[in-house]
Design an enzyme around this catalytic site. Structure first.
Site, PDB file in Angstrom:
ATOM      1  N   GLU A 186       0.815  -1.222   0.000  1.00 54.34           N
ATOM      2  CA  GLU A 186       0.000   0.000   0.000  1.00 54.34           C
ATOM      3  C   GLU A 186       0.847   1.270   0.000  1.00 54.34           C
ATOM      4  O   GLU A 186       0.414   2.311  -0.508  1.00 54.34           O
ATOM      5  CB  GLU A 186      -0.952   0.000   1.199  1.00 54.34           C
ATOM      6  N   MET A 239      24.353   7.456   1.059  1.00 57.01           N
ATOM      7  CA  MET A 239      24.402   8.733   1.770  1.00 57.01           C
ATOM      8  C   MET A 239      24.737   8.521   3.238  1.00 57.01           C
ATOM      9  O   MET A 239      25.502   9.293   3.833  1.00 57.01           O
ATOM     10  CB  MET A 239      23.069   9.470   1.626  1.00 57.01           C
ATOM     11  N   PHE A 271     -11.048  -7.125  14.401  1.00 57.41           N
ATOM     12  CA  PHE A 271     -10.004  -7.624  13.513  1.00 57.41           C
ATOM     13  C   PHE A 271      -9.705  -6.576  12.427  1.00 57.41           C
ATOM     14  O   PHE A 271     -10.615  -6.063  11.783  1.00 57.41           O
ATOM     15  CB  PHE A 271     -10.458  -8.939  12.863  1.00 57.41           C
ATOM     16  N   GLN A 272      -8.450  -6.300  12.249  1.00 56.31           N
ATOM     17  CA  GLN A 272      -7.967  -5.317  11.271  1.00 56.31           C
ATOM     18  C   GLN A 272      -8.619  -3.946  11.453  1.00 56.31           C
ATOM     19  O   GLN A 272      -8.900  -3.251  10.482  1.00 56.31           O
ATOM     20  CB  GLN A 272      -8.129  -5.830   9.837  1.00 56.31           C
ATOM     21  N   LYS A 318     -17.245  -0.377   6.726  1.00 60.14           N
ATOM     22  CA  LYS A 318     -17.749  -1.367   5.780  1.00 60.14           C
ATOM     23  C   LYS A 318     -19.268  -1.275   5.626  1.00 60.14           C
ATOM     24  O   LYS A 318     -19.789  -1.404   4.507  1.00 60.14           O
ATOM     25  CB  LYS A 318     -17.338  -2.775   6.230  1.00 60.14           C
TER      26      LYS A 318
END
Lengths: 160, 565
Positions: free
Chosen positions: B53, B478, B115-116, B165
């Site tokens: 993502e 760097m 959940f999530q 949702k």
């Protein structure tokens, strides 16, 4: 310098978090904060007092103004503004005279006495932060058991 | 469409996005955004599948910077949402327009540690321009309309729309408003004629005036106006790194970027100037060094769309607030009306040209055939001028700053604010989607490219042929340079030991992988990549000890450059 900021915000969940987070993220400090809905339930008004130099205060105002949820941000002139803070002091009473002495002190500052018990009483004081501080200093010798302060609420005087 | 037609929140979201002109989104599905994903089957919006993502957000960012319309990325709830935060924060730091749409658990599960579930609104608020979480399906159309408006107006930035949702699945009557009001948002200001006139006066009275062009010039496409003003007043132009390419770097008045890894001539002239017209810049510490040293000796005219930038890092004698293109147009008009045109015969102009010529001649470069300057100049030589370049973050980025000249303004993009490693490649994919007809090249280092190299799958499977110009020093270059310079060569955690083999890696994804170990091979590789219709990684092994120089050490001023010995 001390500054009083009056911030009209949309009355939505999470706005207080955003405003206070802005202070943290920008490395500013909040001296006191009070929030309540206005006569229009769509808006809340926050009063924040803070310390900083002129550049910092100007920047705080700009950053607050930039927030999309803030409708209006004003820096109030201390001399043209009525500002008050509510405080509650629970004060220890050690001997028979203390109750009378604390009552006198409370009266001198326009305070009200509540919840008088044998060994303590509570003083409600609505005043400027400086006056509250002065009262606190004078009450210290009796023994301050607990304090609660609301933070400053402020409105600019009409025509100011 | 009947204005009050019943539809689900998911369908309303897609419909509202179509109304905003969205043609594609970058994303990854999951349990909490499936109702929205199901709608991709029934609308004309293309879904471009990513492998992480964070890359979806960078692709949307790259798309947004090139098209100047919000790029859109999708993620599911919980870890999907938290994964895009880095991309959102990157867009915020560089003022890139973006709309990120996340799925969320159902409204009645919010706050239950479902959940999530993640409090993505709480987490994202500090790094977005605004965040919405509609609590009913009927709110969705207005939220989308407001979200796009906020993302692309004023100082652009990322907007998050977190959609529970059940809000996606519930069917309600929908009203798609044409108008709306956001009380506390005023993105436009009238042209500031008074202060523009004062600015002209100050510039005309200065002995050593200079223009500092920032990213705001690119965001508002004020290229022509900037050039007109520079030419009329014979002002040398330096840029911030984000403003690189705001002004053609092949123009005689161009000195290139200033700052920690700016051009020597740009830093020298900035350090000598007595008056600066700073346009669309926040005076980043990476650009100006210590603030105190910078503002002590300079008169500053600061033009910016964001009033909060005025006086934040640098005090300004004159502030011009508003869209910089609008105010620069006013400036051009006044200059034309008053027929103001400075001659090339000023001592300052001559001094600038002499300084520029000196450093072009005398800056010591890596002696080897495959030194960074030579590689980037070869790339510049072979790329059409309209090509778009993105960079990753690291040494290669700063070599690009020093040695890759932007000819056509607005064709160079980098993660300059947050400095996000892994940004360049997915951003290049987004840029290519925005402008499919021009070559798009990600100038990369192996450390940064490693972070999002799995976007090769997206580039190949979605037919988005970008070029990765990989300066491979098998290390985090760097960081290694800082360890060599400031930590007495105590090298910790920087070596990558030529792993993976990037040619094989590219090939395993179905991309083209080419290794270039000489300038002849590089010449051929770039030409092959430009004519290829698949993504190409050009792996270019370079000297791990090559430093980026000049270098202004942190906490010092622009006049304290470390130069190549």
């Amino acid at each position: 310098m001390w500054a009083i900021l009056s911030i009209l915000v949309e009355n939505k969940p999470g706005i207080l978090f955003k405003v206070t987070h802005l202070f943290r993220a920008r490395n500013f400090n909040i001296d006191s904060i009070s929030v309540g809905t206005t006569e229009n339930p769509d808006y809340s008004k926050m009063t924040i007092t803070t310390y900083g130099d002129e550049k910092q205060i100007t920047q705080i105002v700009k950053q607050l103004d930039k927030m999309i949820d803030t409708v209006k941000v004003e820096r109030l002139d201390e001399h043209k503004t009525v500002f008050r803070e509510l405080s509650l002091f629970k004060i220890k009473l050690s001997n028979a005279n203390d109750s009378m002495e604390v009552n006198k002190l409370a009266n001198a500052y326009g305070g009200k006495v509540h919840d008088v018990k044998k060994d303590s009483l509570m003083v409600e004081l609505t005043a400027t932060p400086d006056q509250i501080k002065a009262f606190e200093e004078l009450a210290k010798p009796f023994g301050i058991l607990d304090v609660a302060r609301t933070g400053v609420a402020a409105l600019q005087r009409s025509g100011a | 469409m009947n204005k009050m037609e019943n539809m689900t929140g998911a369908k309303a979201l897609m419909t509202a996005m179509e109304k905003e002109g969205v043609k594609q989104v970058f994303g990854l599905p999951g349990g909490a955004n499936l109702p929205m994903y199901d709608e991709f089957n029934r609308c004309d919006i293309r879904h471009i599948l990513v492998r992480h993502e964070q890359s979806a957000a960078h692709m949307a960012d790259g798309f947004g910077r090139v098209s100047r319309k919000p790029g859109v990325c999708f993620a599911t709830s919980g870890p999907g949402a938290t994964n895009i935060l880095t991309g959102i924060a990157t867009a915020q730091a560089d003022s890139a327009p973006m709309v990120a749409v996340t799925g969320q658990v159902s409204v009645n599960m919010i706050g239950k540690d479902a959940f999530q579930e993640s409090d993505i609104i709480g987490m994202a608020n500090p790094v977005v321009k605004y965040a919405f979480q509609p609590r009913s399906a009927s709110e969705v159309p207005e939220v989308v309309k407001k979200g796009f408006f906020i993302a692309e107006t004023g100082r652009p930035g990322p907007v998050l729309i977190d959609v529970p949702k059940d809000v996606q699945t519930n069917e309600e009557p929908m009203n798609f408003p044409d108008e709306f009001k956001i009380q506390g948002y005023h993105p436009w200001a009238d042209p500031d004629i008074v202060n523009v006139e004062k600015a002209i006066d100050m510039l005309l009275h200065a002995e050593k005036p200079i223009i500092l062009a920032g990213g705001g010039v690119i965001i508002s496409s004020a290229f022509a106006e900037l050039q007109s003003i520079a030419e009329a007043l014979m002002l040398p132009v330096v840029t911030t790194f984000k403003g690189k390419g705001a002004f053609p770097e092949t123009h005689p008045l161009s000195l290139g970027p200033i700052g920690m890894h700016g051009h020597a001539e740009a830093n020298k002239m900035m350090a000598e100037a007595d008056c600066v017209l700073a346009i669309g810049t926040r005076f980043s510490d990476r650009s100006v060094g210590t603030f105190e040293a910078f503002e002590k000796r300079l008169k500053i005219i600061h033009m910016d769309v964001d009033p909060a930038e005025i006086g934040k890092n640098q005090n300004a004698q004159i502030a011009v607030i508003g869209d910089v293109r609008v105010n620069l147009r006013v400036m051009v008009k006044i200059l034309l009306q008053k027929a103001i045109r400075k001659s090339e015969e000023t001592p300052w102009f001559k001094h600038v040209q002499e300084t520029k010529a000196y450093w072009k001649e005398n800056l010591k470069l890596h002696p080897g055939e495959m030194g960074a300057a030579k590689l980037l100049r070869k790339l510049r030589e072979l790329l059409p001028k309209e090509s778009i370049v993105t960079t990753e973050v690291g040494q290669h980025q700063m070599w690009a700053s020093l040695f890759y000249d932007v000819i056509q303004p607005g064709t160079f993009f980098s993660s300059t604010g947050l400095g996000t490693m892994g940004w360049g490649f997915p951003a290049a994919i987004g840029a290519k989607v925005a402008k499919p007809d021009v070559p798009v090249v990600d100038i990369a280092g192996d450390g940064s490219f490693s972070m999002t190299e799995n976007s090769l799958a997206t580039a190949v499977l979605e037919d988005i042929p970008v070029i990765v110009f990989l300066l491979n020093n098998s290390s985090l270059g760097m960081v290694a340079q800082w360890q060599r310079t400031f930590y007495d060569r105590r090298m910790t955690g920087v070596e990558q030991h030529s792993c993976p083999d990037y040619v094989k890696l590219a090939q395993s994804y179905g991309a083209q992988g080419i290794r270039a170990q000489s300038m002849d091979e590089l010449d051929k590789a770039i030409k092959d990549a430009l004519s290829s219709d698949v993504a190409t990684v050009i792996d270019i092994p370079i000297d791990p000890e090559e430093d980026v120089l000049p270098f202004v050490a942190p906490g010092t001023s622009l006049s304290d450059m470390i130069l190549p010995s």
